[in-house]
Design a protein around this motif. Structure first.
Motif, PDB file in Angstrom:
ATOM      1  N   TRP A  86     -31.995  46.866 -29.751  1.00  0.00           N
ATOM      2  CA  TRP A  86     -33.383  47.182 -30.077  1.00  0.00           C
ATOM      3  C   TRP A  86     -34.120  45.947 -30.587  1.00  0.00           C
ATOM      4  O   TRP A  86     -33.512  44.956 -30.974  1.00  0.00           O
ATOM      5  N   VAL A  87     -35.461  46.044 -30.604  1.00  0.00           N
ATOM      6  CA  VAL A  87     -36.327  45.011 -31.151  1.00  0.00           C
ATOM      7  C   VAL A  87     -37.484  45.710 -31.849  1.00  0.00           C
ATOM      8  O   VAL A  87     -37.920  46.781 -31.420  1.00  0.00           O
ATOM      9  N   CYS A  88     -37.977  45.127 -32.943  1.00  0.00           N
ATOM     10  CA  CYS A  88     -39.101  45.733 -33.660  1.00  0.00           C
ATOM     11  C   CYS A  88     -39.906  44.661 -34.394  1.00  0.00           C
ATOM     12  O   CYS A  88     -39.425  43.562 -34.645  1.00  0.00           O
ATOM     13  N   ASN A  89     -41.159  45.021 -34.702  1.00  0.00           N
ATOM     14  CA  ASN A  89     -41.969  44.207 -35.601  1.00  0.00           C
ATOM     15  C   ASN A  89     -41.526  44.509 -37.024  1.00  0.00           C
ATOM     16  O   ASN A  89     -41.124  45.630 -37.337  1.00  0.00           O
ATOM     17  N   ARG A  90     -41.621  43.513 -37.882  1.00  0.00           N
ATOM     18  CA  ARG A  90     -41.333  43.699 -39.305  1.00  0.00           C
ATOM     19  C   ARG A  90     -42.633  43.616 -40.082  1.00  0.00           C
ATOM     20  O   ARG A  90     -43.599  42.979 -39.641  1.00  0.00           O
ATOM     21  N   HIS A  91     -42.653  44.228 -41.245  1.00  0.00           N
ATOM     22  CA  HIS A  91     -43.856  44.215 -42.089  1.00  0.00           C
ATOM     23  C   HIS A  91     -44.230  42.813 -42.550  1.00  0.00           C
ATOM     24  O   HIS A  91     -45.390  42.564 -42.870  1.00  0.00           O
ATOM     25  N   ASP A  92     -43.271  41.880 -42.544  1.00  0.00           N
ATOM     26  CA  ASP A  92     -43.555  40.518 -42.997  1.00  0.00           C
ATOM     27  C   ASP A  92     -44.137  39.630 -41.897  1.00  0.00           C
ATOM     28  O   ASP A  92     -44.335  38.443 -42.087  1.00  0.00           O
ATOM     29  N   GLY A  93     -44.405  40.202 -40.711  1.00  0.00           N
ATOM     30  CA  GLY A  93     -45.000  39.440 -39.615  1.00  0.00           C
ATOM     31  C   GLY A  93     -43.995  38.855 -38.651  1.00  0.00           C
ATOM     32  O   GLY A  93     -44.379  38.270 -37.636  1.00  0.00           O
ATOM     33  N   ASN A  94     -42.714  39.004 -38.939  1.00  0.00           N
ATOM     34  CA  ASN A  94     -41.671  38.515 -38.049  1.00  0.00           C
ATOM     35  C   ASN A  94     -41.240  39.611 -37.084  1.00  0.00           C
ATOM     36  O   ASN A  94     -41.691  40.749 -37.178  1.00  0.00           O
ATOM     37  N   PHE A 152     -31.976  49.009 -23.900  1.00  0.00           N
ATOM     38  CA  PHE A 152     -32.571  48.182 -24.932  1.00  0.00           C
ATOM     39  C   PHE A 152     -33.937  48.785 -25.248  1.00  0.00           C
ATOM     40  O   PHE A 152     -34.705  49.055 -24.346  1.00  0.00           O
ATOM     41  N   HIS A 153     -34.210  48.996 -26.522  1.00  0.00           N
ATOM     42  CA  HIS A 153     -35.384  49.779 -26.917  1.00  0.00           C
ATOM     43  C   HIS A 153     -36.278  49.031 -27.883  1.00  0.00           C
ATOM     44  O   HIS A 153     -35.807  48.241 -28.703  1.00  0.00           O
ATOM     45  N   ILE A 154     -37.555  49.335 -27.813  1.00  0.00           N
ATOM     46  CA  ILE A 154     -38.521  48.899 -28.824  1.00  0.00           C
ATOM     47  C   ILE A 154     -38.590  50.036 -29.833  1.00  0.00           C
ATOM     48  O   ILE A 154     -38.808  51.185 -29.468  1.00  0.00           O
ATOM     49  N   VAL A 155     -38.372  49.707 -31.106  1.00  0.00           N
ATOM     50  CA  VAL A 155     -38.362  50.729 -32.152  1.00  0.00           C
ATOM     51  C   VAL A 155     -39.495  50.510 -33.133  1.00  0.00           C
ATOM     52  O   VAL A 155     -40.159  49.470 -33.114  1.00  0.00           O
ATOM     53  N   ALA A 156     -39.688  51.480 -34.027  1.00  0.00           N
ATOM     54  CA  ALA A 156     -40.751  51.423 -35.000  1.00  0.00           C
ATOM     55  C   ALA A 156     -40.609  50.221 -35.933  1.00  0.00           C
ATOM     56  O   ALA A 156     -39.521  49.682 -36.102  1.00  0.00           O
ATOM     57  N   THR A 157     -41.705  49.844 -36.542  1.00  0.00           N
ATOM     58  CA  THR A 157     -41.722  48.738 -37.486  1.00  0.00           C
ATOM     59  C   THR A 157     -40.761  48.993 -38.636  1.00  0.00           C
ATOM     60  O   THR A 157     -40.639  50.109 -39.102  1.00  0.00           O
ATOM     61  N   ARG A 158     -40.088  47.933 -39.060  1.00  0.00           N
ATOM     62  CA  ARG A 158     -39.151  48.031 -40.192  1.00  0.00           C
ATOM     63  C   ARG A 158     -39.695  47.288 -41.380  1.00  0.00           C
ATOM     64  O   ARG A 158     -40.338  46.336 -41.287  1.00  0.00           O
TER      65      ARG A 158
END
Length: 92
Positions: free
Chosen positions: A32-40, A86-92
């Motif tokens: 999986w891959v996701c956006n993080r709250h810190d911008g990364n 391989f999935h795009i998941v919600a922001t962590r």
């Protein structure tokens, strides 16, 4: 071989997650891959070492609009990257 990446720089709003998902799928990796709250962007994936290394190398530059300034790599739990596709998941 399971790997976790934290990708830093201009990596949100440039299609990084979608491009990474396409690359990982083409390589036959799961995870999986996701956006993080810190911008990364964070990714966790597994597969044959050669294919994992290919995705790590790709992540160091990303898609055309990205400006990667750093990639932190660590080992990941195989179970976390396992599954189908391989999935795009919600922001962590």
């Amino acid at each position: 071989m399971a790997t976790r990446l934290i990708i830093e720089g201009t990596v949100q709003g440039v299609g990084f997650r979608y491009a990474m998902a396409a690359q990982a799928t083409a390589l036959g990796l799961t995870g999986w891959v996701c956006n993080r709250h810190d911008g990364n962007v964070e990714a966790c994936f597994s597969g044959p070492q050669r294919d994992v290394e290919a995705l790590v190398a790709w992540a160091r530059h990303g898609p055309p609009g990205a400006r990667v300034t750093g990639v932190t790599r660590s080992a990941a739990d195989d179970a976390e990257a396992a599954g189908t596709g391989f999935h795009i998941v919600a922001t962590r």
